[in-house]
Motif scaffolding. Structure first.
Motif, short mmCIF file in Angstrom:
data_model
loop_
_atom_site.label_atom_id
_atom_site.label_comp_id
_atom_site.label_asym_id
_atom_site.label_seq_id
_atom_site.Cartn_x
_atom_site.Cartn_y
_atom_site.Cartn_z
N LYS A 1 0.89 -1.13 0.16
CA LYS A 1 0.22 0.12 0.00
C LYS A 1 0.74 1.12 0.00
N GLY A 2 0.35 2.49 -0.56
CA GLY A 2 1.05 3.65 -0.57
C GLY A 2 1.89 3.80 -1.86
N LYS A 3 2.45 5.05 -1.88
CA LYS A 3 3.38 5.55 -2.83
C LYS A 3 4.49 4.77 -3.02
N ASN A 4 5.25 4.56 -1.97
CA ASN A 4 6.40 3.92 -2.12
C ASN A 4 6.52 2.33 -1.69
N ARG A 5 5.37 1.73 -2.30
CA ARG A 5 5.17 0.34 -1.74
C ARG A 5 6.34 -0.62 -2.85
N ASN A 6 6.72 -1.65 -2.44
CA ASN A 6 7.67 -2.57 -3.21
C ASN A 6 6.98 -3.80 -3.49
N PHE A 7 5.81 -4.11 -3.24
CA PHE A 7 5.20 -5.23 -3.92
C PHE A 7 3.74 -5.08 -4.52
N ARG A 8 3.16 -5.62 -5.57
CA ARG A 8 1.86 -5.48 -5.86
C ARG A 8 0.98 -6.49 -4.99
N THR A 9 -0.40 -5.90 -5.02
CA THR A 9 -1.46 -6.63 -4.12
C THR A 9 -1.63 -7.87 -4.98
N LYS A 10 -2.38 -9.00 -4.48
CA LYS A 10 -2.72 -10.08 -5.16
C LYS A 10 -3.82 -9.89 -6.26
N GLU A 11 -4.57 -8.62 -6.14
CA GLU A 11 -5.53 -8.36 -7.25
C GLU A 11 -4.65 -7.78 -8.42
N GLU A 12 -3.45 -7.40 -8.28
CA GLU A 12 -2.63 -6.81 -9.18
C GLU A 12 -1.63 -7.82 -9.56
N GLY A 13 -1.66 -8.98 -9.22
CA GLY A 13 -0.92 -10.18 -9.63
C GLY A 13 0.14 -10.39 -8.87
N ALA A 14 0.30 -9.93 -7.58
CA ALA A 14 1.55 -9.99 -6.56
C ALA A 14 2.78 -9.80 -7.24
N GLY A 15 3.84 -10.04 -6.39
CA GLY A 15 5.25 -9.88 -6.94
C GLY A 15 5.69 -8.43 -6.61
N MET A 16 6.98 -8.45 -6.88
CA MET A 16 7.48 -7.16 -6.72
C MET A 16 7.37 -6.06 -7.77
N THR A 17 7.43 -4.70 -7.16
CA THR A 17 7.15 -3.67 -8.18
C THR A 17 8.46 -3.57 -8.84
N LYS A 18 8.73 -2.52 -10.06
CA LYS A 18 9.86 -2.16 -10.50
C LYS A 18 10.88 -1.44 -9.29
N ARG A 19 9.99 -0.71 -8.84
CA ARG A 19 10.62 0.06 -7.66
C ARG A 19 11.16 -0.87 -6.30
N GLY A 20 10.44 -1.77 -6.02
CA GLY A 20 10.99 -2.84 -5.25
C GLY A 20 12.14 -3.55 -5.61
N VAL A 21 12.24 -4.08 -6.88
CA VAL A 21 13.44 -4.35 -7.36
C VAL A 21 14.70 -3.66 -7.33
N ALA A 22 14.40 -2.33 -7.59
CA ALA A 22 15.44 -1.08 -7.62
C ALA A 22 15.93 -1.06 -5.90
N ALA A 23 15.10 -1.16 -5.33
CA ALA A 23 15.46 -0.89 -3.65
C ALA A 23 16.16 -2.24 -3.34
#
Length: 84
Positions: free
Chosen positions: A10-32
């Protein structure tokens, strides 16, 4: 602790997707993760159309084989996103 990133969906700086979005890491999460773990080869999901036999196709095939037993909501969502 090296390697620990905030596990939030949740939120602007999130690192993971919700299960509705397909779960897994976001691009930002991978970069972090890469920033905290120099030399890491972590990549985001292979979600688009790929040529048969390409590196991306092999990554997808490998992921699908590894994650075959994932039965939880997030696991099923991630497998769906990867088109397993």
């Amino acid at each position: 602790m090296a390697g620990k990133i905030r596990k939030t969906t949740k939120g602007k700086n999130r690192n993971f997707r919700t299960k509705e979005e397909g779960a897994g890491m976001t691009k930002r999460g991978v970069a972090a993760y890469k920033k905290k773990n120099p030399g890491s080869k972590l990549k985001t999901a292979v979600t688009g159309k790929v040529k048969k036999g390409s590196k991306a196709a092999k990554r997808r095939k490998s992921f699908c084989a590894r994650s075959k037993g994932w039965t939880g909501e997030r696991g099923r969502a991630a497998r769906s996103r990867w088109k397993c």
